[in-house]
Motif scaffolding. Structure first.
Motif, PDB file in Angstrom:
ATOM      1  N   GLU A   1     -43.767   3.348 -20.972  1.00 30.19           N
ATOM      2  CA  GLU A   1     -43.110   4.411 -21.731  1.00 30.19           C
ATOM      3  C   GLU A   1     -42.498   3.876 -23.021  1.00 30.19           C
ATOM      4  O   GLU A   1     -42.533   4.538 -24.059  1.00 30.19           O
ATOM      5  CB  GLU A   1     -42.040   5.103 -20.881  1.00 30.19           C
ATOM      6  CG  GLU A   1     -42.594   5.969 -19.782  1.00 30.19           C
ATOM      7  CD  GLU A   1     -43.484   7.091 -20.291  1.00 30.19           C
ATOM      8  OE1 GLU A   1     -43.126   7.765 -21.283  1.00 30.19           O
ATOM      9  OE2 GLU A   1     -44.558   7.291 -19.712  1.00 30.19           O
TER      10      GLU A   1
ATOM     11  N   ARG B   1     -45.255   3.563 -25.463  1.00 33.04           N
ATOM     12  CA  ARG B   1     -45.599   4.886 -25.982  1.00 33.04           C
ATOM     13  C   ARG B   1     -44.567   5.360 -27.001  1.00 33.04           C
ATOM     14  O   ARG B   1     -44.917   5.939 -28.030  1.00 33.04           O
ATOM     15  CB  ARG B   1     -45.695   5.899 -24.844  1.00 33.04           C
ATOM     16  CG  ARG B   1     -46.924   5.731 -23.993  1.00 33.04           C
ATOM     17  CD  ARG B   1     -47.000   6.829 -22.936  1.00 33.04           C
ATOM     18  NE  ARG B   1     -47.953   6.467 -21.914  1.00 33.04           N
ATOM     19  CZ  ARG B   1     -47.836   6.749 -20.639  1.00 33.04           C
ATOM     20  NH1 ARG B   1     -46.799   7.427 -20.207  1.00 33.04           N
ATOM     21  NH2 ARG B   1     -48.751   6.372 -19.767  1.00 33.04           N
ATOM     22  N   CYS B   2     -43.306   5.114 -26.713  1.00 33.76           N
ATOM     23  CA  CYS B   2     -42.242   5.520 -27.634  1.00 33.76           C
ATOM     24  C   CYS B   2     -42.374   4.799 -28.976  1.00 33.76           C
ATOM     25  O   CYS B   2     -42.195   5.408 -30.038  1.00 33.76           O
ATOM     26  CB  CYS B   2     -40.862   5.246 -27.030  1.00 33.76           C
ATOM     27  SG  CYS B   2     -40.420   6.376 -25.703  1.00 33.76           S
TER      28      CYS B   2
ATOM     29  N   GLN C   1     -45.115   3.648 -30.311  1.00 31.53           N
ATOM     30  CA  GLN C   1     -46.257   4.227 -31.016  1.00 31.53           C
ATOM     31  C   GLN C   1     -45.899   5.595 -31.611  1.00 31.53           C
ATOM     32  O   GLN C   1     -46.269   5.898 -32.743  1.00 31.53           O
ATOM     33  CB  GLN C   1     -47.464   4.350 -30.077  1.00 31.53           C
ATOM     34  CG  GLN C   1     -48.064   3.009 -29.685  1.00 31.53           C
ATOM     35  CD  GLN C   1     -48.495   2.197 -30.896  1.00 31.53           C
ATOM     36  OE1 GLN C   1     -49.093   2.709 -31.823  1.00 31.53           O
ATOM     37  NE2 GLN C   1     -48.181   0.907 -30.884  1.00 31.53           N
ATOM     38  N   LEU C   2     -45.179   6.418 -30.860  1.00 32.03           N
ATOM     39  CA  LEU C   2     -44.782   7.725 -31.370  1.00 32.03           C
ATOM     40  C   LEU C   2     -43.816   7.603 -32.550  1.00 32.03           C
ATOM     41  O   LEU C   2     -43.935   8.347 -33.533  1.00 32.03           O
ATOM     42  CB  LEU C   2     -44.151   8.562 -30.252  1.00 32.03           C
ATOM     43  CG  LEU C   2     -45.125   9.081 -29.197  1.00 32.03           C
ATOM     44  CD1 LEU C   2     -44.362   9.756 -28.057  1.00 32.03           C
ATOM     45  CD2 LEU C   2     -46.131  10.037 -29.805  1.00 32.03           C
ATOM     46  N   LYS C   3     -42.890   6.663 -32.457  1.00 31.14           N
ATOM     47  CA  LYS C   3     -41.963   6.465 -33.571  1.00 31.14           C
ATOM     48  C   LYS C   3     -42.709   6.022 -34.827  1.00 31.14           C
ATOM     49  O   LYS C   3     -42.398   6.471 -35.927  1.00 31.14           O
ATOM     50  CB  LYS C   3     -40.900   5.426 -33.202  1.00 31.14           C
ATOM     51  CG  LYS C   3     -39.858   5.937 -32.240  1.00 31.14           C
ATOM     52  CD  LYS C   3     -38.857   4.853 -31.916  1.00 31.14           C
ATOM     53  CE  LYS C   3     -37.788   5.340 -30.960  1.00 31.14           C
ATOM     54  NZ  LYS C   3     -36.805   4.290 -30.660  1.00 31.14           N
TER      55      LYS C   3
ATOM     56  N   GLN D   1     -45.850   6.707 -35.525  1.00 34.23           N
ATOM     57  CA  GLN D   1     -46.587   7.878 -36.019  1.00 34.23           C
ATOM     58  C   GLN D   1     -45.668   8.835 -36.778  1.00 34.23           C
ATOM     59  O   GLN D   1     -46.038   9.361 -37.826  1.00 34.23           O
ATOM     60  CB  GLN D   1     -47.261   8.603 -34.860  1.00 34.23           C
ATOM     61  CG  GLN D   1     -48.435   7.852 -34.280  1.00 34.23           C
ATOM     62  CD  GLN D   1     -49.028   8.542 -33.056  1.00 34.23           C
ATOM     63  OE1 GLN D   1     -48.579   9.601 -32.647  1.00 34.23           O
ATOM     64  NE2 GLN D   1     -50.039   7.917 -32.468  1.00 34.23           N
ATOM     65  N   ILE D   2     -44.476   9.031 -36.262  1.00 32.15           N
ATOM     66  CA  ILE D   2     -43.507   9.903 -36.929  1.00 32.15           C
ATOM     67  C   ILE D   2     -43.149   9.343 -38.304  1.00 32.15           C
ATOM     68  O   ILE D   2     -43.117  10.071 -39.302  1.00 32.15           O
ATOM     69  CB  ILE D   2     -42.244  10.092 -36.062  1.00 32.15           C
ATOM     70  CG1 ILE D   2     -42.583  10.953 -34.847  1.00 32.15           C
ATOM     71  CG2 ILE D   2     -41.099  10.692 -36.873  1.00 32.15           C
ATOM     72  CD1 ILE D   2     -41.482  10.994 -33.798  1.00 32.15           C
TER      73      ILE D   2
END
Length: 185
Positions: A137, A140-141, A143-145, A147-148
């Motif tokens: 997780e 994933r966080c 990677q999401l950060k 992307q944001i």
């Protein structure tokens, strides 16, 4: 003398090459920004995890001290019993009943210990599984950060480009115009 058509083709070809280089440069800059954002997120995560590790180590040291204190206080509270029997103060019947009682206590304690060991193993397995899930997780966080941050960067660049286009006319669209065979504008 260079023909105006040849000059026009050279200019068009040169502009296309420049556009390709600009696109490639833009892609490289975006990739660099992505990698920098990912590195920053990972460094932040590393600092967070190191702080937690230090906190856990402190708690472990405190628990070890408590265990040592409890062990020391238990040893001072109940001195070890001697293996020999004092015949003047105990009879055979009281020895038999105390040995039966102590063997029952030992069995009960052993059962409790076995249960605790089994429960501890189950908890360690659950802990390991949860740690792996948490790690996934976290990845994933990150990677999401990233992307944001990249979306925010693109949005800021889009706004900046719109501001430039409204302030200046687009000169890249201007194409050479042939007035006569020798003059190109």
């Amino acid at each position: 003398v260079v023909q105006p058509e040849e000059e026009e083709e050279k200019l068009v070809q040169q502009e296309e090459e420049e556009e390709e280089e600009d696109e490639e440069l833009e892609l490289l800059l975006e990739e660099e920004a992505t990698l920098i954002a990912e590195q920053e997120e990972l460094l932040s995560l590393q600092a967070n995890l190191q702080a937690r590790i230090e906190k856990e180590r402190t708690e472990i040291d405190e628990l070890r001290e408590e265990i040592t204190e409890a062990t020391n206080s238990r040893q001072t509270a109940s001195p070890p019993q001697q293996n020999g029997m004092d015949s003047s103060t105990s009879s055979t019947s009281s020895t038999d009943s105390s040995s039966d009682s102590s063997s029952e206590d030992e069995e009960e304690l052993q059962d409790i210990l076995d249960d605790l060991i089994k429960e501890n193993q189950e908890l360690e397995t659950k802990n390991s599984d949860l740690s792996l899930a948490i790690d996934k997780e976290r990845q994933r966080c990150v990677q999401l950060k990233v992307q944001i941050r990249m979306l925010q960067r693109r949005e800021q660049q889009g706004c900046a480009e719109e501001a430039q286009h409204t302030e200046q006319p687009d000169r890249s669209v201007v194409k050479p115009v042939t007035v006569d065979r020798e003059t190109t504008l």
